[in-house]
Design a protein around this motif. Structure first.
Motif, PDB file in Angstrom:
ATOM      1  N   GLU A   1     -19.127 -15.023  13.878  1.00  0.00           N
ATOM      2  CA  GLU A   1     -18.689 -14.807  12.495  1.00  0.00           C
ATOM      3  C   GLU A   1     -17.230 -14.341  12.456  1.00  0.00           C
ATOM      4  OE1 GLU A   1     -20.040 -12.182   8.586  1.00  0.00           O
ATOM      5  OE2 GLU A   1     -21.267 -12.131  10.393  1.00  0.00           O
ATOM      6  N   LYS A   2     -16.482 -14.829  11.462  1.00  0.00           N
ATOM      7  CA  LYS A   2     -15.104 -14.386  11.252  1.00  0.00           C
ATOM      8  C   LYS A   2     -15.121 -13.025  10.577  1.00  0.00           C
ATOM      9  CE  LYS A   2     -13.194 -18.961  10.306  1.00  0.00           C
ATOM     10  NZ  LYS A   2     -12.527 -19.753   9.269  1.00  0.00           N
TER      11      LYS A   2
ATOM     12  N   VAL B   1      -3.875  -4.906  10.324  1.00  0.00           N
ATOM     13  CA  VAL B   1      -3.741  -6.299   9.911  1.00  0.00           C
ATOM     14  C   VAL B   1      -4.381  -7.194  10.951  1.00  0.00           C
ATOM     15  CG1 VAL B   1      -2.098  -8.142   9.442  1.00  0.00           C
ATOM     16  CG2 VAL B   1      -1.605  -5.824   8.683  1.00  0.00           C
ATOM     17  N   GLY B   2      -5.044  -8.224  10.487  1.00  0.00           N
ATOM     18  CA  GLY B   2      -5.587  -9.212  11.402  1.00  0.00           C
ATOM     19  C   GLY B   2      -7.084  -9.339  11.323  1.00  0.00           C
ATOM     20  N   GLY B   3      -7.596 -10.135  12.231  1.00  0.00           N
ATOM     21  CA  GLY B   3      -9.019 -10.388  12.262  1.00  0.00           C
ATOM     22  C   GLY B   3      -9.368 -11.106  13.542  1.00  0.00           C
ATOM     23  N   GLY B   4     -10.609 -11.556  13.608  1.00  0.00           N
ATOM     24  CA  GLY B   4     -11.047 -12.248  14.794  1.00  0.00           C
ATOM     25  C   GLY B   4     -12.453 -12.785  14.632  1.00  0.00           C
ATOM     26  N   ILE B   5     -13.091 -13.052  15.765  1.00  0.00           N
ATOM     27  CA  ILE B   5     -14.436 -13.618  15.780  1.00  0.00           C
ATOM     28  C   ILE B   5     -15.339 -12.707  16.602  1.00  0.00           C
ATOM     29  CG2 ILE B   5     -15.820 -15.606  16.506  1.00  0.00           C
ATOM     30  CD1 ILE B   5     -13.333 -17.333  15.995  1.00  0.00           C
TER      31      ILE B   5
ATOM     32  N   ASN C   1     -14.857  -6.308   8.146  1.00  0.00           N
ATOM     33  CA  ASN C   1     -15.468  -6.944   6.993  1.00  0.00           C
ATOM     34  C   ASN C   1     -15.567  -8.442   7.235  1.00  0.00           C
ATOM     35  OD1 ASN C   1     -12.573  -7.155   6.596  1.00  0.00           O
ATOM     36  ND2 ASN C   1     -13.049  -8.000   4.606  1.00  0.00           N
ATOM     37  N   SER C   2     -16.565  -9.068   6.623  1.00  0.00           N
ATOM     38  CA  SER C   2     -16.765 -10.507   6.772  1.00  0.00           C
ATOM     39  C   SER C   2     -15.657 -11.266   6.066  1.00  0.00           C
ATOM     40  CB  SER C   2     -18.096 -10.925   6.148  1.00  0.00           C
ATOM     41  OG  SER C   2     -19.158 -10.346   6.851  1.00  0.00           O
ATOM     42  N   ILE C   3     -15.239 -12.365   6.647  1.00  0.00           N
ATOM     43  CA  ILE C   3     -14.292 -13.271   5.998  1.00  0.00           C
ATOM     44  C   ILE C   3     -15.085 -14.503   5.607  1.00  0.00           C
ATOM     45  CG2 ILE C   3     -12.272 -14.734   6.302  1.00  0.00           C
ATOM     46  CD1 ILE C   3     -11.123 -12.627   8.133  1.00  0.00           C
TER      47      ILE C   3
ATOM     48  N   MET D   1     -27.313  -4.352  12.968  1.00  0.00           N
ATOM     49  CA  MET D   1     -26.353  -5.391  13.291  1.00  0.00           C
ATOM     50  C   MET D   1     -26.068  -6.214  12.040  1.00  0.00           C
ATOM     51  SD  MET D   1     -27.316  -6.756  17.014  1.00  0.00           S
ATOM     52  CE  MET D   1     -27.618  -5.667  18.349  1.00  0.00           C
ATOM     53  N   ARG D   2     -24.895  -5.993  11.517  1.00  0.00           N
ATOM     54  CA  ARG D   2     -24.477  -6.619  10.267  1.00  0.00           C
ATOM     55  C   ARG D   2     -23.885  -7.991  10.477  1.00  0.00           C
ATOM     56  NH1 ARG D   2     -20.341  -2.921   7.307  1.00  0.00           N
ATOM     57  NH2 ARG D   2     -19.031  -4.656   7.783  1.00  0.00           N
ATOM     58  N   PHE D   3     -23.173  -8.195  11.572  1.00  0.00           N
ATOM     59  CA  PHE D   3     -22.432  -9.434  11.787  1.00  0.00           C
ATOM     60  C   PHE D   3     -23.148 -10.338  12.780  1.00  0.00           C
ATOM     61  CE2 PHE D   3     -19.315  -6.095  10.822  1.00  0.00           C
ATOM     62  CZ  PHE D   3     -18.789  -6.614   9.650  1.00  0.00           C
ATOM     63  N   LYS D   4     -22.968 -11.623  12.613  1.00  0.00           N
ATOM     64  CA  LYS D   4     -23.540 -12.605  13.526  1.00  0.00           C
ATOM     65  C   LYS D   4     -22.505 -12.965  14.584  1.00  0.00           C
ATOM     66  CE  LYS D   4     -26.265 -14.624   9.843  1.00  0.00           C
ATOM     67  NZ  LYS D   4     -26.306 -15.696   8.872  1.00  0.00           N
TER      68      LYS D   4
END
Length: 178
Positions: A7-8, A15-19, A47-49, A1-4
């Motif tokens: 995390e953004k 295109v785009g992103g989220g939480i 990818n992390s922002i 698990m890389r992301f918390k």
């Protein structure tokens, strides 16, 4: 698990992103996108922002707004060739960075895009009429991101660069001024 959780993240294949909301399993991440919908993504497609990069695609984007929150840049713009007829930049990561070690593909892509946008902004400030952006062939993600950024700009024409000199790995950008 890389992301918390919370995390953004940015999407690498669109295109785009989220939480990040949760993990479905070891590889699938549930992300709430900008429209409020929960979507499933493979972990490697995110990818992390770092910091607030919400203004990065707006027309009034200023690299100085995000430099301190992301990476520190020297005054040099990477491998830029300033010819009297055009400017050229090579966005290959081995040219832009001393080391790629420890960085994900998403982080490398973010770095390349920041360098390109900084280069583009400088060219506009100096009223340069022609740019050659060497992005490489690869899977076409960087090329696609660059062209998507350029599509929304007025007074710009872009197309594949000279095949004999660059192969399929470069884009020529012509800038028109009033």
């Amino acid at each position: 698990m890389r992301f918390k959780i919370g995390e953004k993240v940015g999407f690498l294949r669109e295109v785009g992103g989220g939480i990040v909301q949760s993990y479905k399993n070891d590889q699938i991440v549930i992300v709430e996108d900008e429209t409020g919908f929960e979507r499933e993504f493979m972990e490697e497609d995110l990818n992390s922002i770092i910091g607030d990069q919400s203004n990065i695609l707006s027309s009034n984007f200023d690299i100085n707004d995000v430099i301190e929150e992301t990476v520190s840049y020297s005054d040099d713009l990477g491998d830029i060739t300033k010819n009297k007829d055009f400017w050229e930049i090579d966005l290959h990561t081995h040219v832009l960075m001393e080391s790629e070690r420890g960085l994900s593909n998403g982080q490398l892509l973010s770095h390349q895009l920041l360098e390109f946008k900084r280069f583009f902004r400088k060219a506009r400030e100096k009223s340069i009429r022609k740019l050659v952006v060497i992005h490489g062939v690869g899977e076409g993600v960087l090329k696609s991101e660059i062209r998507q950024f350029l599509e929304g700009k007025e007074g710009i024409d872009f197309y594949d660069a000279d095949f004999r000199k660059y192969g399929k790995g470069a884009t020529t950008v012509e800038l028109f001024y009033r």
